[in-house]
Write an enzyme that holds these catalytic residues in place. Structure first.
Site, PDB file in Angstrom:
ATOM      1  N   ARG A 206      30.410  41.615  44.254  1.00  0.00           N
ATOM      2  CA  ARG A 206      30.468  42.454  42.866  1.00  0.00           C
ATOM      3  C   ARG A 206      29.576  42.210  41.983  1.00  0.00           C
ATOM      4  O   ARG A 206      29.278  43.047  41.307  1.00  0.00           O
ATOM      5  CB  ARG A 206      31.881  42.358  42.355  1.00  0.00           C
ATOM      6  CG  ARG A 206      33.213  42.806  43.315  1.00  0.00           C
ATOM      7  CD  ARG A 206      34.450  42.363  42.774  1.00  0.00           C
ATOM      8  NE  ARG A 206      34.798  42.481  41.569  1.00  0.00           N
ATOM      9  CZ  ARG A 206      35.751  41.669  40.983  1.00  0.00           C
ATOM     10  NH1 ARG A 206      36.240  40.313  41.416  1.00  0.00           N
ATOM     11  NH2 ARG A 206      36.047  41.822  39.692  1.00  0.00           N
TER      12      ARG A 206
ATOM     13  N   ARG B 187      43.796  38.065  40.712  1.00  0.00           N
ATOM     14  CA  ARG B 187      43.324  39.325  41.645  1.00  0.00           C
ATOM     15  C   ARG B 187      42.787  39.016  43.026  1.00  0.00           C
ATOM     16  O   ARG B 187      42.115  38.373  42.999  1.00  0.00           O
ATOM     17  CB  ARG B 187      42.356  40.254  40.692  1.00  0.00           C
ATOM     18  CG  ARG B 187      42.908  40.878  39.707  1.00  0.00           C
ATOM     19  CD  ARG B 187      41.914  41.744  38.848  1.00  0.00           C
ATOM     20  NE  ARG B 187      40.805  41.955  39.409  1.00  0.00           N
ATOM     21  CZ  ARG B 187      39.672  42.898  38.762  1.00  0.00           C
ATOM     22  NH1 ARG B 187      39.894  43.025  37.701  1.00  0.00           N
ATOM     23  NH2 ARG B 187      38.702  43.326  39.451  1.00  0.00           N
TER      24      ARG B 187
HETATM   25  P1  AMP Z   1      37.098  46.144  37.745  1.00  0.00           P
HETATM   26  O1  AMP Z   1      38.537  45.805  37.662  1.00  0.00           O
HETATM   27  O2  AMP Z   1      36.558  47.029  36.914  1.00  0.00           O
HETATM   28  O3  AMP Z   1      36.351  45.028  38.313  1.00  0.00           O
HETATM   29  O4  AMP Z   1      37.046  47.087  39.084  1.00  0.00           O
HETATM   30  C1  AMP Z   1      37.596  46.496  40.531  1.00  0.00           C
HETATM   31  C2  AMP Z   1      37.256  47.271  41.685  1.00  0.00           C
HETATM   32  O5  AMP Z   1      37.493  48.612  41.592  1.00  0.00           O
HETATM   33  C3  AMP Z   1      35.462  47.427  41.772  1.00  0.00           C
HETATM   34  O6  AMP Z   1      34.968  46.085  42.487  1.00  0.00           O
HETATM   35  C4  AMP Z   1      35.320  48.424  42.535  1.00  0.00           C
HETATM   36  O7  AMP Z   1      35.434  48.544  43.943  1.00  0.00           O
HETATM   37  C5  AMP Z   1      36.399  49.567  41.824  1.00  0.00           C
HETATM   38  N1  AMP Z   1      35.781  50.367  40.858  1.00  0.00           N
HETATM   39  C6  AMP Z   1      36.462  50.101  39.490  1.00  0.00           C
HETATM   40  N2  AMP Z   1      35.696  50.991  38.627  1.00  0.00           N
HETATM   41  C7  AMP Z   1      34.725  51.631  39.447  1.00  0.00           C
HETATM   42  C8  AMP Z   1      33.886  52.704  39.224  1.00  0.00           C
HETATM   43  N3  AMP Z   1      33.644  53.317  38.003  1.00  0.00           N
HETATM   44  N4  AMP Z   1      33.110  53.312  40.220  1.00  0.00           N
HETATM   45  C9  AMP Z   1      33.464  52.555  41.466  1.00  0.00           C
HETATM   46  N5  AMP Z   1      34.078  51.859  41.811  1.00  0.00           N
HETATM   47  C10 AMP Z   1      34.928  51.274  40.688  1.00  0.00           C
END
Ligand code: AMP
Length: 217
Positions: free
Chosen positions: A171, A160
């Site tokens: 993050r 990713r």
């Molecule tokens: P993840 O795949 O869950 O690690 O999400 C990847 C990125 O998407 C995160 O670093 C955020 O930028 C965004 N993101 C995902 N879910 C959320 C959420 N519930 N609220 C805000 N940003 C989100």
């Protein structure tokens, strides 16, 4: 079954969610996957979300809540769902409670995958996802049999864009500051279950099954 999966980026939420989907026939709702799909499709929502995602920040609550509201109103959610990566802060958790109230649904549990902070950097920078079927591997902790090839379907494994060191550390900070307070939020509601996420994948899945059985009784 209506469950929130809590855990830092790299704790294994996505991997376990997929296993629960296969076992219980519920659906996984991952806001990260929905956002990545919007970015790939170049929709206005995707364009608005991309800058925050690339820098490891949270996408605005308005965008994420709009997306979740639309998704929870779709018919396939009636069989139950696992929320993966949502809610990510207190405002989202409170908004979720409000939305579930409108839908006359209740959340049954928030299950936390607990991982020591030190392990997460390696887990994230080693993570690889199959471009074809979405299976998740890790170059350090759970390698595919052949490098860069998916064990499940033979598809290519890709990293990713936000799994590089600089974005990962942002993050993880965002998790500590904004998402970790949800642990106390759900503990106060009596809905929190903790699972030790350092053990082998199948052992963790078994513990999920135990927690879900306990939750039903
Ligand atoms: P993840 O795949 O869950 O690690 O999400 C990847 C990125 O998407 C995160 O670093 C955020 O930028 C965004 N993101 C995902 N879910 C959320 C959420 N519930 N609220 C805000 N940003 C989100």
């Amino acid at each position: 079954m209506r469950i929130v999966l809590l855990g830092a980026p790299g704790s294994g939420k996505g991997t376990q969610a997929k296993k629960l989907v296969d076992h219980y026939g519920v659906i996984q709702i991952s806001t990260g996957d929905l956002l990545r799909a919007a970015v790939a499709a170049g929709t206005p929502l995707g364009l608005a979300a991309k800058t925050a995602m690339d820098s490891g920040q949270l996408v605005s609550d308005d965008i994420v809540l709009g997306m979740i509201k639309e998704r929870l109103n779709q018919a396939d959610t009636q069989r139950g769902y696992i929320l993966d990566g949502f809610p990510r802060n207190l405002a989202q958790a409170e908004a979720l409670d409000g939305l579930l109230g409108e839908l006359q649904q209740t959340l049954e549990a928030a299950i936390l995958l607990d991982i020591p902070f030190e392990d997460l950097m390696q887990r994230l920078t080693g993570r690889q996802t199959c471009a074809d079927c979405g299976a998740v591997f890790n170059r350090f902790t759970h390698p595919s049999k052949q490098p860069d090839i998916c064990d499940a379907c033979g598809g290519p494994l890709i990293q990713r864009g936000d799994d590089n060191e600089a974005t990962v550390s942002k993050r993880l900070t965002v998790f500590e500051e904004q998402t970790a307070p949800l642990i106390a939020f759900y503990a106060d509601q009596g809905k929190l279950f903790r699972i030790d996420g350092t053990r082998p994948i199948d052992t963790i899945t078994e513990e999920f099954h135990d927690v879900i059985e306990r939750m039903k009784s």
